[in-house]
Design a protein around this motif. Structure first.
Motif, PDB file in Angstrom:
ATOM      1  N   ASN A 184       1.133  -1.157  -0.348  1.00  0.00           N
ATOM      2  CA  ASN A 184       0.050  -0.035  -0.077  1.00  0.00           C
ATOM      3  C   ASN A 184       1.093   1.325  -0.038  1.00  0.00           C
ATOM      4  N   TYR A 185       0.585   2.329  -0.382  1.00  0.00           N
ATOM      5  CA  TYR A 185       1.353   3.057  -0.777  1.00  0.00           C
ATOM      6  C   TYR A 185       0.988   3.871   0.694  1.00  0.00           C
ATOM      7  N   VAL A 191      -0.168   1.097   7.749  1.00  0.00           N
ATOM      8  CA  VAL A 191      -1.499   0.458   7.131  1.00  0.00           C
ATOM      9  C   VAL A 191      -1.231  -0.930   7.829  1.00  0.00           C
ATOM     10  N   GLY A 192      -0.683  -1.878   8.284  1.00  0.00           N
ATOM     11  CA  GLY A 192      -0.294  -2.786   8.729  1.00  0.00           C
ATOM     12  C   GLY A 192       0.156  -3.391   7.762  1.00  0.00           C
ATOM     13  N   LYS A 193       0.517  -3.339   6.342  1.00  0.00           N
ATOM     14  CA  LYS A 193       1.743  -3.973   5.825  1.00  0.00           C
ATOM     15  C   LYS A 193       2.254  -5.285   6.079  1.00  0.00           C
ATOM     16  N   THR A 194       3.254  -4.856   7.021  1.00  0.00           N
ATOM     17  CA  THR A 194       3.985  -5.572   7.428  1.00  0.00           C
ATOM     18  C   THR A 194       3.598  -7.139   8.523  1.00  0.00           C
ATOM     19  N   LEU A 217       6.620 -10.776  -0.170  1.00  0.00           N
ATOM     20  CA  LEU A 217       7.417  -9.754  -0.148  1.00  0.00           C
ATOM     21  C   LEU A 217       6.954  -8.612  -0.029  1.00  0.00           C
ATOM     22  N   ASP A 218       7.167  -8.525   1.720  1.00  0.00           N
ATOM     23  CA  ASP A 218       6.901  -6.894   2.105  1.00  0.00           C
ATOM     24  C   ASP A 218       7.839  -5.865   2.077  1.00  0.00           C
ATOM     25  N   THR A 241      -3.869  -5.721  -0.610  1.00  0.00           N
ATOM     26  CA  THR A 241      -3.559  -4.008  -0.123  1.00  0.00           C
ATOM     27  C   THR A 241      -4.438  -4.586   1.380  1.00  0.00           C
ATOM     28  N   PRO A 242      -3.151  -4.229   2.391  1.00  0.00           N
ATOM     29  CA  PRO A 242      -4.097  -3.665   4.244  1.00  0.00           C
ATOM     30  C   PRO A 242      -4.600  -2.555   3.503  1.00  0.00           C
TER      31      PRO A 242
END
Ligand SMILES: Nc1ncnc2c1ncn2[C@@H]1O[C@H](COP(=O)(O)OP(=O)(O)OP(=O)(O)O)[C@@H](O)[C@H]1O
Ligand SMILES: [Mg+2]
Length: 292
Positions: free
Chosen positions: A9-10, A14-17, A132-133, A154-155
């Protein structure tokens, strides 16, 4: 050949990791799929989730003596990757915080992306999945690296900014040549509380509107149209009640709340997340199948 799932997510934070770590751990530990994480973020957050600082020092020393490099140097093509086993089924190509200083000089040329895909298929061929983080947009790594992915998730958190970021992410990806762009598998609503059912429904509708608009603006159809019900995963990644209340990490290490941690070569989950991790990852596998 492994299937590469990019979590992007750009927008930052937002919780990607968090999502990437749970997806990777669950694929590996609960579903028995051989999985490798590639930490492509100079901040090295997912590396820190899975590798203790003591082990990190050992790995750094080993890498130096064996002439191995960490994730981003490998990605730009300057060396053989350090590939570290966390558990029997879970492996990582770690990042390191020194990349924060180097990041502005890192450029990933289009040529290198094609090579990297080949290298991944060779060096990581024993794995079923690669997670892929990705960092937020500021590092300029999403654009080139998204091309090595076979799938994108995408979170989305409870802020309209995360949705705007999703809109631009989808538009940018649609601009990539068809054989190089991963299908968008869907948005995962994260950090919503269980009792926020109205908000959750509201955000499902918002995601639908934004994603529809993004595809329409590029005169394209969603890759999973007709194959999967909705742009949002049915499973929600709920807010961890303890973490959601913390503004900054406590000084006391023993109070350091985590959703997962590795203890003696095994991944342990915080009980607060156990009820939804498996359904979420099962749905991810179904969506991957639908996209192939
Ligand atoms: N479901 C959740 N419940 C409670 N807290 C969460 C949840 N998911 C993420 N967080 C917290 O939100 C913060 C940001 O999460 P995370 O690091 O995963 O975001 P990110 O998108 O990877 O950030 P960055 O863009 O910096 O890489 C962290 O402190 C994390 O612990
Ligand atoms: Mg992150």
């Amino acid at each position: 050949m492994p299937i590469t799932i990019a979590v992007a997510n750009y927008k930052g934070g937002v919780g990607k990791t968090t999502l990437a770590s749970i997806v990777a751990a669950t694929l590996a530990e609960r579903f028995g799929r051989k999985t490798v994480i590639i930490d492509a973020d100079p901040q090295s957050n997912i590396t820190e989730v899975f590798i203790s600082s003591i082990d990190f020092d050992k790995i750094s020393h080993y890498a130096k003596t064996q002439g191995r490099v960490f994730s981003l140097e490998w990605i730009v093509g300057s060396g053989e990757p350090m590939i570290y086993s966390i558990t029997d089924n879970l492996t990582i190509v770690p990042s390191k915080p020194e990349y924060i200083g180097l990041a502005k000089f890192l450029i990933v040329p289009a040529e290198r992306i094609r090579e990297l895909r080949k290298e991944i298929d060779e060096k990581l061929k024993e794995f079923e999945f690669i997670v892929l983080d990705l960092p937020p947009q500021m590092y300029g790594l999403i654009g080139p690296l998204i091309k090595i992915a076979d799938a994108l998730i995408t979170p989305v958190t409870k802020t309209s900014f995360a949705l705007t970021a999703l809109y631009y992410l989808i538009r940018d990806i649609r601009g990539i040549p068809p054989n190089e762009r991963p299908p968008f598998l869907g948005a995962v609503l994260t950090r919503f509380r269980r009792n926020e059912t109205l908000n959750i429904e509201l955000y499902r509708r918002r995601v639908k509107r934004i994603v529809d608009e993004a595809y329409r603006s590029m005169a394209m159809k969603w890759e999973l149209e007709g194959k999967v019900q909705s742009y949002t995963f049915n499973s929600v990644f709920y807010a961890h009640p303890k973490l959601a209340d913390i503004r900054a990490l406590p000084f006391d290490e023993s109070e350091n709340v985590r959703m997962i941690r590795v203890i003696r070569g095994k991944v342990r989950y915080s009980s607060q997340i156990l009820s939804f991790v498996e359904p979420l990852v099962r749905e991810l596998e179904e969506r991957i199948k639908a996209s192939l």
